[in-house]
Design a protein around this motif. Structure first.
Motif, PDB file in Angstrom:
ATOM      1  N   TYR A 188      -5.787   5.114  -3.215  1.00 19.87           N
ATOM      2  CA  TYR A 188      -5.129   5.699  -2.032  1.00 19.87           C
ATOM      3  C   TYR A 188      -4.091   6.767  -2.387  1.00 19.87           C
ATOM      4  O   TYR A 188      -4.072   7.834  -1.759  1.00 19.87           O
ATOM      5  N   PRO A 189      -3.215   6.520  -3.378  1.00 22.15           N
ATOM      6  CA  PRO A 189      -2.175   7.517  -3.657  1.00 22.15           C
ATOM      7  C   PRO A 189      -2.731   8.849  -4.174  1.00 22.15           C
ATOM      8  O   PRO A 189      -2.038   9.862  -4.120  1.00 22.15           O
ATOM      9  N   MET A 212      -6.103   3.715   7.466  1.00 23.08           N
ATOM     10  CA  MET A 212      -4.638   3.699   7.594  1.00 23.08           C
ATOM     11  C   MET A 212      -3.958   3.838   6.229  1.00 23.08           C
ATOM     12  O   MET A 212      -2.951   4.541   6.085  1.00 23.08           O
ATOM     13  N   LYS A 213      -4.514   3.167   5.225  1.00 23.24           N
ATOM     14  CA  LYS A 213      -3.895   3.175   3.892  1.00 23.24           C
ATOM     15  C   LYS A 213      -3.959   4.574   3.279  1.00 23.24           C
ATOM     16  O   LYS A 213      -2.996   5.041   2.649  1.00 23.24           O
ATOM     17  N   PHE A 214      -5.092   5.253   3.468  1.00 23.12           N
ATOM     18  CA  PHE A 214      -5.201   6.629   2.966  1.00 23.12           C
ATOM     19  C   PHE A 214      -4.169   7.535   3.643  1.00 23.12           C
ATOM     20  O   PHE A 214      -3.440   8.286   2.975  1.00 23.12           O
ATOM     21  N   ALA A 238      -5.627  10.361  -3.149  1.00 26.62           N
ATOM     22  CA  ALA A 238      -6.640  10.961  -2.274  1.00 26.62           C
ATOM     23  C   ALA A 238      -6.088  12.167  -1.527  1.00 26.62           C
ATOM     24  O   ALA A 238      -4.975  12.137  -1.013  1.00 26.62           O
ATOM     25  N   ASP A 239      -6.898  13.221  -1.469  1.00 22.36           N
ATOM     26  CA  ASP A 239      -6.602  14.336  -0.563  1.00 22.36           C
ATOM     27  C   ASP A 239      -7.305  14.115   0.764  1.00 22.36           C
ATOM     28  O   ASP A 239      -6.735  14.356   1.821  1.00 22.36           O
ATOM     29  N   LEU A 240      -8.573  13.704   0.667  1.00 20.88           N
ATOM     30  CA  LEU A 240      -9.399  13.593   1.865  1.00 20.88           C
ATOM     31  C   LEU A 240      -9.970  12.185   1.956  1.00 20.88           C
ATOM     32  O   LEU A 240     -10.572  11.676   1.010  1.00 20.88           O
ATOM     33  N   SER A 241      -9.782  11.581   3.115  1.00 21.28           N
ATOM     34  CA  SER A 241     -10.232  10.214   3.383  1.00 21.28           C
ATOM     35  C   SER A 241     -11.470  10.275   4.271  1.00 21.28           C
ATOM     36  O   SER A 241     -11.423  10.844   5.359  1.00 21.28           O
ATOM     37  N   PHE A 263       0.799  -1.227   0.000  1.00 21.85           N
ATOM     38  CA  PHE A 263       0.000   0.000   0.000  1.00 21.85           C
ATOM     39  C   PHE A 263       0.831   1.275   0.000  1.00 21.85           C
ATOM     40  O   PHE A 263       0.286   2.363   0.145  1.00 21.85           O
ATOM     41  N   MET A 264       2.139   1.133  -0.191  1.00 25.49           N
ATOM     42  CA  MET A 264       2.972   2.309  -0.384  1.00 25.49           C
ATOM     43  C   MET A 264       4.013   2.009  -1.474  1.00 25.49           C
ATOM     44  O   MET A 264       3.973   2.584  -2.548  1.00 25.49           O
ATOM     45  N   VAL A 265       4.913   1.067  -1.210  1.00 28.48           N
ATOM     46  CA  VAL A 265       6.026   0.825  -2.133  1.00 28.48           C
ATOM     47  C   VAL A 265       5.514   0.433  -3.522  1.00 28.48           C
ATOM     48  O   VAL A 265       5.960   0.981  -4.536  1.00 28.48           O
ATOM     49  N   LEU A 266       4.560  -0.508  -3.572  1.00 26.39           N
ATOM     50  CA  LEU A 266       4.038  -0.960  -4.858  1.00 26.39           C
ATOM     51  C   LEU A 266       3.086   0.065  -5.472  1.00 26.39           C
ATOM     52  O   LEU A 266       3.165   0.358  -6.659  1.00 26.39           O
ATOM     53  N   SER A 267       2.204   0.633  -4.645  1.00 22.62           N
ATOM     54  CA  SER A 267       1.131   1.442  -5.228  1.00 22.62           C
ATOM     55  C   SER A 267       1.521   2.905  -5.402  1.00 22.62           C
ATOM     56  O   SER A 267       0.906   3.616  -6.184  1.00 22.62           O
ATOM     57  N   ASN A 268       2.533   3.370  -4.678  1.00 23.33           N
ATOM     58  CA  ASN A 268       2.905   4.786  -4.764  1.00 23.33           C
ATOM     59  C   ASN A 268       4.419   4.920  -4.940  1.00 23.33           C
ATOM     60  O   ASN A 268       5.127   5.420  -4.055  1.00 23.33           O
ATOM     61  N   PRO A 269       4.931   4.484  -6.112  1.00 25.93           N
ATOM     62  CA  PRO A 269       6.391   4.449  -6.300  1.00 25.93           C
ATOM     63  C   PRO A 269       7.046   5.835  -6.204  1.00 25.93           C
ATOM     64  O   PRO A 269       8.161   5.946  -5.695  1.00 25.93           O
ATOM     65  N   ALA A 270       6.347   6.849  -6.671  1.00 28.07           N
ATOM     66  CA  ALA A 270       6.973   8.182  -6.652  1.00 28.07           C
ATOM     67  C   ALA A 270       7.157   8.668  -5.218  1.00 28.07           C
ATOM     68  O   ALA A 270       8.232   9.179  -4.848  1.00 28.07           O
TER      69      ALA A 270
END
Ligand code: Z2T
Length: 839
Positions: free
Chosen positions: A654-655, A676-678, A657-660, A488-495
């Motif tokens: 998730y990557p 948590m993921k947001f 989103a501004d507001l969860s 939920f971070m490394v794979l989905s939000n590489p930048a």
């Protein structure tokens, strides 16, 4: 010594092993070999799926040495092992995750690009195994990732549903369910193990008899038998050699059963038997947080539990350990009550099959199991009509009666002269039709009972399991949920991963607490700008997805205000909608009003039989249709419903989103994990004091969290003193206008009947206190809009939210379970192991 130059890295012309080598050239060669020899294709004819398969098999080869070594070392050392029993594992796609955990994502991306292909497109091909509904199933998947990463010997045990959670289509705004044929193109990640098949009995009756040694015994005479075939999937840890196993069971008709019927000439009867047997693992029940009480569901639960316990006994015996050590070899976690029948099944196996005494069997059983509760909703507490239960599991019913007699004696000793307590605590509900209470069975049969967030555990102790807490206070623990930062971070939000790593190194990936080091950068203008640019780019990607799938153009400069989770009245998607309609009404009343532009994005599935949840989906789509095309709105508001929310789509959401939105009625959401993921991806939360929101707010600081609504205590008080939603309707003009707008047929082409059930339920019942929380929510959203206008302030808050998510790594949760419940230690797996590689 003579070396074959092709096998010796020191020699010229050295060729890496095609199935384990990790160099870019070897990976390419493996990929092309698979395309040819596995898929039987050459490039001109290859489809994207062929390419995906070729790569998947190349990566699977690279897992196998680790997987085999892991099994060999656990076997040789007789390692203490966690068995995670769960009716659901919502794994999500494997390929990308395995590339991350093998730490070869970038290399493979490059190699694939050199062949003129795009890794992202290949990853898109994978049909995800959706063997779960929502939070509970995804939690199990995160926990397997953390167990492997922390090098804890473990097995996930569950069901290999042929059809997972349905695919959601939207037709005319309504949800339509399509069968999820996830195995259609084959599954490169699993290996069938028919040699470890087990038999499971069902139905029939019991015989009480005296055996050859004059001992009184009980025998179960079933009227049906099914075979469980295990299918294994490797679960690789991040940057370790550990590859644990997810073992899922498929039901088949036993050969002998079939054969007998065949011989007796009843061919169709035999085939029918087969069909009935195979139905057991056919389809996942699509209910989140509610129980249907169907016999097939109980059969599924018993089937996978019996298969798993028999499999564990086989492993134990294989390691030459006596049955008396079952609880020393294995710690079994019951993921809610779905596998709670395991308590009675282990008793049956030990007593009837292995001739152990009742007291020894009970001591082993209690020391083996621990139970996690995931909900406070009364409709989710599983109970089975005694008659239905006894017709499927006659022997287990006897065992449960016996357990109950002994248990109630204990209660009598601790609390004399308290009949109402006895009837409240009994394993059998006898207040009307008689039911077996699975949560009570789980509590009695376990040495530890836990909730999934601090508030949830407190409410369990005060309310749902109050009597059990009084009886066994020492059994109760809290284990706040967590999520894996790998997926939920490394794979989905590489930048964002790269930016973070450039500042604090990459050890945060396995030690999420280190994200705290980012706090030093929270006010750095250059860092802030990079942070914002990444969020912006992620929003642009989601905007492109929305345009492609919904045909709606959204503005990446607007607030991406996202509510993505299963549809349920307690989760209050409808409250979000009341905010949208309120803003729309303000625009209609005053077309020049200044509103911080927002894009409202929804995603989620409704249980197919849940009428109100499906009607809310229809209402969202109807409101979207009107607002998105109304020229008065002029780009200030857009409403989007993304169909078929699943793990794959969640990774895109998730990557960006501004507001969860985490807006459940306080006291209803056990934990939540999307919250948590947001936040990990830098979204700010608007939420109630419910579930893990409470702890998220504690961690990020009240000033970085948009809080609204009644507390759980206030909700109870209001309910007790007689809540009247109509008072809110009558006294709040904007609320009245919003509800009237919906009731008037404005969003339904003049049809005043369509949404009447929704409006009426709020005005006359409002079980989940939407009207009570409405004004607080609207005011809080006003603050969100203002905060967003100050981009530096917003970015500061966003960075701090991500920086303070350390507590919510599933690695932390799993470490707590290991230390406080399972008492299990890591085992290091080496790649060089003569015992394994020489044989
Ligand atoms: C489920 O996803 C959850 C609870 C259930 O209770 C059943 C299902 Cl399928 C029987 C969810 C909770 O609603 C959620 O709050 C929690 O975060 C999640 O389990 C994991 O614990």
């Amino acid at each position: 010594l003579q070396y074959n130059s092709f096998e010796d890295p020191r020699c010229e012309g050295y060729l890496e092993d095609g199935r384990t080598g990790m160099s870019p050239s070897t990976l390419k060669r493996a990929f092309l070999n698979n395309l040819f020899y596995v898929q039987g294709k050459f490039k001109a004819l290859a489809t994207p799926n062929d390419y995906y398969m070729a790569l998947a098999y190349a990566i699977r080869d690279r897992l196998l040495q680790r997987w085999i070594n892991t099994a060999a070392i656990y076997t040789a050392q007789g390692s203490r092992t966690v068995a995670y029993f769960s009716a659901e594992f919502l794994m999500g796609p494997h390929l990308g995750n395995n590339l991350i955990n093998l730490d070869i994502y970038k290399d493979v991306e490059k190699g694939i690009a050199e062949m003129g292909l795009n890794l992202g497109e290949l990853l898109e091909q994978e049909e995800e195994p959706g063997l779960g509904n929502g939070g509970l199933g995804r939690l199990a998947a995160c926990y397997l990732d953390s167990l492997a990463t922390l090098e804890i010997p473990s097995l996930g045990y569950g069901i290999r549903y042929e059809f997972g959670i349905f695919d959601q289509e939207i037709e005319d705004g309504w949800q339509v369910e399509i069968t999820d044929k996830w195995l259609r193109f084959g599954n490169p990640w699993e290996i069938a193990r028919p040699e470890w098949a087990v038999e499971v009995k069902l139905g029939g009756h019991t015989d009480h008899y005296v055996d050859d040694h004059g001992r009184y015994r009980i025998r179960w005479v079933p009227d049906q038998q099914v075979t469980g075939i295990p299918y294994d999937t490797p679960i690789l840890g991040c940057q370790t050699n550990t590859a644990n196993t997810l073992r899922l069971w498929t039901a088949e008709a036993p050969e002998s059963f079939n054969f007998n019927a065949f011989n007796s000439g009843d061919y169709l009867g035999a085939v029918y038997e087969k069909v009935v047997s195979e139905n057991i693992s056919k389809v996942l029940y699509p209910n989140d947080d509610s129980s249907q009480g169907k016999k097939l569901r109980l059969t599924q639960q018993y089937f996978f539990v019996s298969c798993s316990l028999q499999d564990m006994i086989r492993i134990l015996v294989g390691q030459e350990l006596p049955l008396e050590k079952f609880h020393e070899k294995f710690a079994v976690q019951l993921n809610d009550t779905h596998p709670a029948i395991a308590v009675a099944e282990l008793m049956r196996l030990l007593i009837d099959m292995h001739h152990m005494s009742w007291d020894s069997a009970w001591s082993i059983t209690q020391r083996t199991f621990a139970y996690t509760n995931h909900t406070l909703l009364p409709e989710a507490l599983e109970r089975w009509p005694v008659e239905l239960f006894g017709s499927l599991l006659p022997r287990h019913l006897e065992i449960i009666y016996e357990l109950n007699d002994r248990f109630l004696d204990e209660v009598r000793i601790k609390f004399p002269e308290d009949d109402s307590r006895l009837s409240r605590m009994s394993l059998i509900d006898e207040s009307g039709e008689r039911y077996v209470r699975m949560a009570h069975l789980a509590c009695v049969g376990s040495h530890a009972i836990n909730g999934v967030a601090a508030l949830h555990t407190e409410l369990l102790k005060q309310d749902v399991l109050y009597d059990f807490y009084q009886m066994y206070p020492g059994k109760f623990q809290n284990k706040t949920n967590g999520v894996t930062p790998r997926r939920f971070m490394v794979l989905s939000n590489p930048a964002l991963t790269e930016l973070v790593t450039s500042k604090i190194g990459d050890t945060w990936i396995k030690n999420l607490g280190e994200l705290q080091k980012l706090e030093a950068w929270a006010d750095n203008p250059e860092f802030q700008q990079q942070w914002r640019q990444i969020k912006q780019a992620n929003k642009q990607e989601l905007a492109a997805y929305i345009q492609k799938h919904n045909g709606i153009i959204v503005d990446p400069n607007s607030i991406f205000d996202i509510l993505a989770k299963r549809f349920h009245e307690y989760k209050r998607q409808y409250l979000d909608l009341l905010h949208i309609v309120t803003l729309y009404n303000r625009i209609k009343a005053n077309p020049d009003i200044e509103i911080t532009p927002r894009t409202f994005i929804f995603g989620g599935k409704a249980a197919p039989g849940y009428f109100m949840a499906k009607l809310i989906i229809k209402l969202i789509n109807s409101v979207a249709d009107v607002i998105n095309r109304d020229p008065d709105v002029r780009g200030r508001l857009k409403v989007v419903f993304l169909k078929n929310y699943n793990v794959k789509l969640a990774q895109r959401i998730y990557p960006a989103a501004d507001l969860s939105e985490q807006i459940s009625t306080a006291g209803k959401e056990a934990s939540g994990t999307g919250n948590m993921k947001f936040a990990l991806n830098g979204a700010l939360t608007i939420g109630t004091l419910d579930g893990a929101n409470v702890e998220i707010r504690e961690e990020v600081g009240a000033e970085n969290f948009f809080l609204f609504g009644l507390t759980a205590e206030q909700v109870y008080a209001k309910r007790a003193s007689g809540y009247n939603p109509m008072e809110y309707y009558n006294s709040n003009a904007e609320l009245r206008l919003a509800l009237d707008r919906i009731a008037s047929g404005f969003f339904s082409h003049g049809d005043t009947e369509l949404f009447k059930p929704l409006v009426d339920s709020l005005l006359h019942h409002d079980q989940y206190f939407l009207l009570a929380d409405y004004q607080s929510y609207i005011d809080c959203q006003e603050q969100v809009g203002l905060a967003y206008r100050d981009q530096d302030r917003w970015t500061h808050m966003s960075i701090l939210n991500a920086a303070r998510m350390g507590k919510f790594s599933s690695d932390r949760s799993i470490q707590d379970y290991c230390r406080e419940i399972w008492k299990v230690e890591p085992v290091t797996i080496t790649l060089e192991n003569s015992e394994v590689t020489d044989s």
